[in-house]
Design an enzyme around this catalytic site. Structure first.
Site, PDB file in Angstrom:
ATOM      1  N   TYR A   1       8.732   7.658  12.743  1.00 59.29           N
ATOM      2  CA  TYR A   1       9.880   6.746  12.653  1.00 59.29           C
ATOM      3  C   TYR A   1       9.545   5.431  13.342  1.00 59.29           C
ATOM      4  O   TYR A   1       8.889   5.422  14.387  1.00 59.29           O
ATOM      5  CB  TYR A   1      11.116   7.353  13.336  1.00 59.29           C
ATOM      6  CG  TYR A   1      12.141   7.853  12.337  1.00 59.29           C
ATOM      7  CD1 TYR A   1      12.708   6.973  11.418  1.00 59.29           C
ATOM      8  CD2 TYR A   1      12.532   9.185  12.301  1.00 59.29           C
ATOM      9  CE1 TYR A   1      13.632   7.414  10.493  1.00 59.29           C
ATOM     10  CE2 TYR A   1      13.460   9.633  11.380  1.00 59.29           C
ATOM     11  CZ  TYR A   1      14.011   8.741  10.475  1.00 59.29           C
ATOM     12  OH  TYR A   1      14.923   9.170   9.552  1.00 59.29           O
TER      13      TYR A   1
ATOM     14  N   GLU B   1      12.095   2.393  13.279  1.00 58.54           N
ATOM     15  CA  GLU B   1      13.149   1.405  13.000  1.00 58.54           C
ATOM     16  C   GLU B   1      12.868   0.134  13.786  1.00 58.54           C
ATOM     17  O   GLU B   1      12.566   0.182  14.986  1.00 58.54           O
ATOM     18  CB  GLU B   1      14.528   1.930  13.422  1.00 58.54           C
ATOM     19  CG  GLU B   1      15.064   3.017  12.530  1.00 58.54           C
ATOM     20  CD  GLU B   1      14.854   4.391  13.109  1.00 58.54           C
ATOM     21  OE1 GLU B   1      13.849   4.570  13.843  1.00 58.54           O
ATOM     22  OE2 GLU B   1      15.684   5.272  12.834  1.00 58.54           O
TER      23      GLU B   1
ATOM     24  N   ARG C   1       4.240   4.009  -5.534  1.00 55.71           N
ATOM     25  CA  ARG C   1       5.615   3.578  -5.798  1.00 55.71           C
ATOM     26  C   ARG C   1       6.113   2.869  -4.560  1.00 55.71           C
ATOM     27  O   ARG C   1       6.033   3.406  -3.449  1.00 55.71           O
ATOM     28  CB  ARG C   1       6.515   4.788  -6.050  1.00 55.71           C
ATOM     29  CG  ARG C   1       6.143   5.625  -7.214  1.00 55.71           C
ATOM     30  CD  ARG C   1       7.275   6.508  -7.608  1.00 55.71           C
ATOM     31  NE  ARG C   1       8.168   5.762  -8.461  1.00 55.71           N
ATOM     32  CZ  ARG C   1       7.928   5.523  -9.750  1.00 55.71           C
ATOM     33  NH1 ARG C   1       6.826   5.978 -10.320  1.00 55.71           N
ATOM     34  NH2 ARG C   1       8.769   4.842 -10.470  1.00 55.71           N
TER      35      ARG C   1
END
Ligand code: DSN
Length: 417
Positions: A44, A46, A235
């Site tokens: 993670y 953020e 993608r």
């Protein structure tokens, strides 16, 4: 065996043993795929480099900054743009621009879906209709079945509707076009400009299509691209903005709309960009610019072959995709299924002035990027065009034509283990 590994094996075999003519798909390098399934997926982060909420982001910071640098190196020679590499895919990238740069009630101008636009450029089914109005500009038919952007109509719509944002970018448009000319016109009417180069980013990156990255009013305010079409990456997407807008965009992506970045995707995009720049190589060792040149010539060879064998073409191709107009009595969904049963993967597509429904439209869209990655050459595309024409005309001969398809399938390279 684990169900999901088993299913993956089935999909692996399907991809390996079919001919992929979907214009928006491609085969990234094994290294790019490896990075998608790497430990980057566990982290993670953020925030942005140097300002994260959790610990343990030493390497994600290096990664994200490096991918930003590569993206700007590949696309922006002006020095006027910044980039966000956290945006998840093309439609969310476009949505980020609407939600952060526009006010409720503002108008967006774009090409309609039927004429080659994209769902995310607003359409009757779009949730963004709750907040924004949309209007379309149109193509003009220069001769029978040959359509191009109508610059007079483009300017008329700008003048009449004063859109806050104009979108230039298409998912089923076969022609080259002049980005600066369109961008300048939109700016003349004080519209912000979003260039969505998702389909043609490989061509833009190699100067084989005009670029929306420009100085001052010659440049789009925002440029979005997916990374998995002609760019041949994973993608994902990139969102470029002129420097003055990037803080707003970054805040909209995090904390505004998204949570933690998908670092596995960011690392894989980085590898794809390094292949575009030639710092790393695709397994066939063909440089990226050469690859895109071959994509364009292979697509043309396919189109010529279809036409010479009696198939109607819409707007002769100048890029990586071509559009077929089917005879009125041919159902495009049934044709798509028949092609799939023979090992040829395609998608049916609306064409300009289509009188049929979007579910069973009058056209097929075929692209050359994926099969060029699989090593098929001009003569193979000619042969494929000849067989597809026979299928469309109901003249398919078993086992002769089936054997031709099987030979082409077998001839393809396959770099994954
Ligand atoms: N589905 C993609 C395409 O085929 O163009 C765009 O989202």
């Amino acid at each position: 065996m684990n169900t999901f590994l088993e299913l993956t094996q089935q999909e692996f075999d399907r991809q390996k043993n079919t001919l992929n003519l979907i214009a928006s798909e491609n085969f990234p390098s094994p290294t790019t795929l490896q990075l998608l399934g790497s430990v980057w997926s566990n982290k993670y982060g953020e925030g942005y480099p140097g300002k994260r909420y959790y610990a343990g982001n030493t390497y994600t910071d290096i990664l994200e900054k490096k991918v930003q640098d590569l993206a700007l190196q590949v696309f922006d020679s002006t020095g006027e743009y910044s980039v966000n590499v956290q945006t998840l895919s093309g439609s969310p990238a476009n949505g980020t621009i609407y939600m952060s740069m526009l006010e409720t009630g503002d108008t967006i101008l774009s090409l309609s879906l039927q004429e080659g636009g994209h769902l995310s450029h607003l359409h009757s089914t779009s949730v963004y209709n709750k907040f924004f109005n949309y209007i379309n500009y149109h193509l003009r038919e220069t001769k029978s079945n040959d359509f191009e952007l109508d610059l007079d109509n483009f300017e008329e719509q700008l003048k009449k509707h004063q859109p806050k944002l104009t979108i230039i970018g298409f998912s089923a448009y076969t022609k080259q076009f002049d980005f600066p000319q369109l961008i300048k016109l939109a700016h003349k009417y004080n519209s912000l400009v979003l260039a969505d180069i998702s389909h043609i980013s490989g061509l833009v990156a190699t100067n084989l299509h005009s670029s929306p990255f420009g100085v001052g009013l010659d440049g789009a305010d925002f440029v979005t691209t997916t990374t998995h079409k002609t760019l041949r990456g994973p993608r994902g997407a990139l969102l470029f903005a002129k420097h003055k807008y990037i803080d707003t965009i970054n805040k909209a992506i995090f904390p505004g709309l998204q949570g933690g970045p998908h670092f596995n995707k960011i690392a894989a995009v980085g590898n794809c960009l390094s292949e575009v720049l030639g710092d790393n190589q695709y397994p066939d060792k063909i440089g990226f610019q050469e690859y895109i040149k071959i994509v364009i010539s292979n697509t043309k060879a396919l189109e010529n072959s279809l036409q010479q064998n009696g198939v109607d073409i819409v707007s002769p191709t100048q890029n990586h995709l071509c559009l077929i107009k089917l005879p009125i009595d041919v159902d495009s969904l049934e044709l798509q299924n028949q092609l799939e049963s023979l090992g040829i993967i395609t998608n049916r597509n609306p064409i300009p002035k289509d009188i049929k429904s979007p579910w069973r439209p009058s056209g097929m869209r075929l692209g050359g990027a994926a099969l060029t990655s699989r090593g098929l050459q001009e003569g193979d595309f000619v042969e494929l065009g000849r067989v597809i024409a026979k299928i469309i005309k109901g003249e398919f001969q078993k086992p002769k034509d089936q054997k031709t398809i099987q030979n082409l399938i077998q001839k393809q390279n396959w770099y994954y283990k």
